[in-house]
Design an enzyme around this catalytic site. Sequence first.
Site, PDB file in Angstrom:
ATOM      1  N   ASP A  49       0.833  -1.200   0.000  1.00  0.00           N
ATOM      2  CA  ASP A  49       0.000   0.000   0.000  1.00  0.00           C
ATOM      3  C   ASP A  49       0.870   1.253   0.000  1.00  0.00           C
ATOM      4  O   ASP A  49       0.583   2.230  -0.713  1.00  0.00           O
ATOM      5  CB  ASP A  49      -0.903  -0.018   1.234  1.00  0.00           C
ATOM      6  CG  ASP A  49      -1.747   1.239   1.367  1.00  0.00           C
ATOM      7  OD1 ASP A  49      -2.595   1.470   0.497  1.00  0.00           O
ATOM      8  OD2 ASP A  49      -1.535   1.983   2.343  1.00  0.00           O
ATOM      9  N   GLU A 121      -1.969  -5.411  -3.557  1.00  0.00           N
ATOM     10  CA  GLU A 121      -0.976  -4.646  -2.809  1.00  0.00           C
ATOM     11  C   GLU A 121       0.150  -5.543  -2.316  1.00  0.00           C
ATOM     12  O   GLU A 121       1.324  -5.148  -2.321  1.00  0.00           O
ATOM     13  CB  GLU A 121      -1.647  -3.936  -1.633  1.00  0.00           C
ATOM     14  CG  GLU A 121      -2.594  -2.820  -2.058  1.00  0.00           C
ATOM     15  CD  GLU A 121      -3.369  -2.210  -0.916  1.00  0.00           C
ATOM     16  OE1 GLU A 121      -3.904  -1.102  -1.094  1.00  0.00           O
ATOM     17  OE2 GLU A 121      -3.446  -2.848   0.160  1.00  0.00           O
TER      18      GLU A 121
END
Length: 229
Positions: A49, A121
């Site tokens: 992320d 992610e």
Amino acid sequence: MKLSSQLNAFQDRLGHTFDKPEHLIRSVTHSSMSTPHRDDNQRLEFLGDRVLGLVMSEALLNADPNAAEGLLAPRFNALVRKETCADVARQIDLGAVLKLGRSEMLTGGRRKEALLADAMEAVIAAVYLDAGFDAARKLIVTLWGARITDVEADARDAKTALQEWAQGQGEPPPKYTEIARSGPDHAPIFTIQAQLQSGASEQAQAPSKRQAEQAAAKALLARVQGETS
């Protein structure tokens, strides 16, 4: 470590061949499959992320050198939100290689938006750990592709935009109600209604509540803006 033919094919779709395959295996291992000897992808998701955020910040600055922060922030949010990450995951069929526990398998985990977004992610983090930031940047820019340059200048998610519109009219935030759910447990379809205090409402269907809420909000926002324009 030798990869399965399925994961080798995924590497081709991803556009990155891992020097350390254990990074890839961990990135596609959901917590429902973790054991004392098998790590899941949650920590990688956290790292990915942050890598995605840095790459997107840089890419947006390069794409529009004159854009003010007020324009860049909503564009950034549109590119890194869960819906976009899940779309990219579906683009490379990430769901097909996820390692899931039986409960997740039975409830359609390979198609769940949140699960796909988190895994995307994690894969980004795996590439970062395997080959460094430049490789991760190349991967992200390639996979996100035209999304980066085509993102709308006022790209806010529809729920946020509708709430801001309502507040501007002196109304409380809109309400979202699940009207119906159909289809099998592994592939449900949700019908969500978005409604303003004034009574205006719209409904939408999607494979997840989040998608349906966004679609209903978008339809309702278009309607009320059209009525007041």
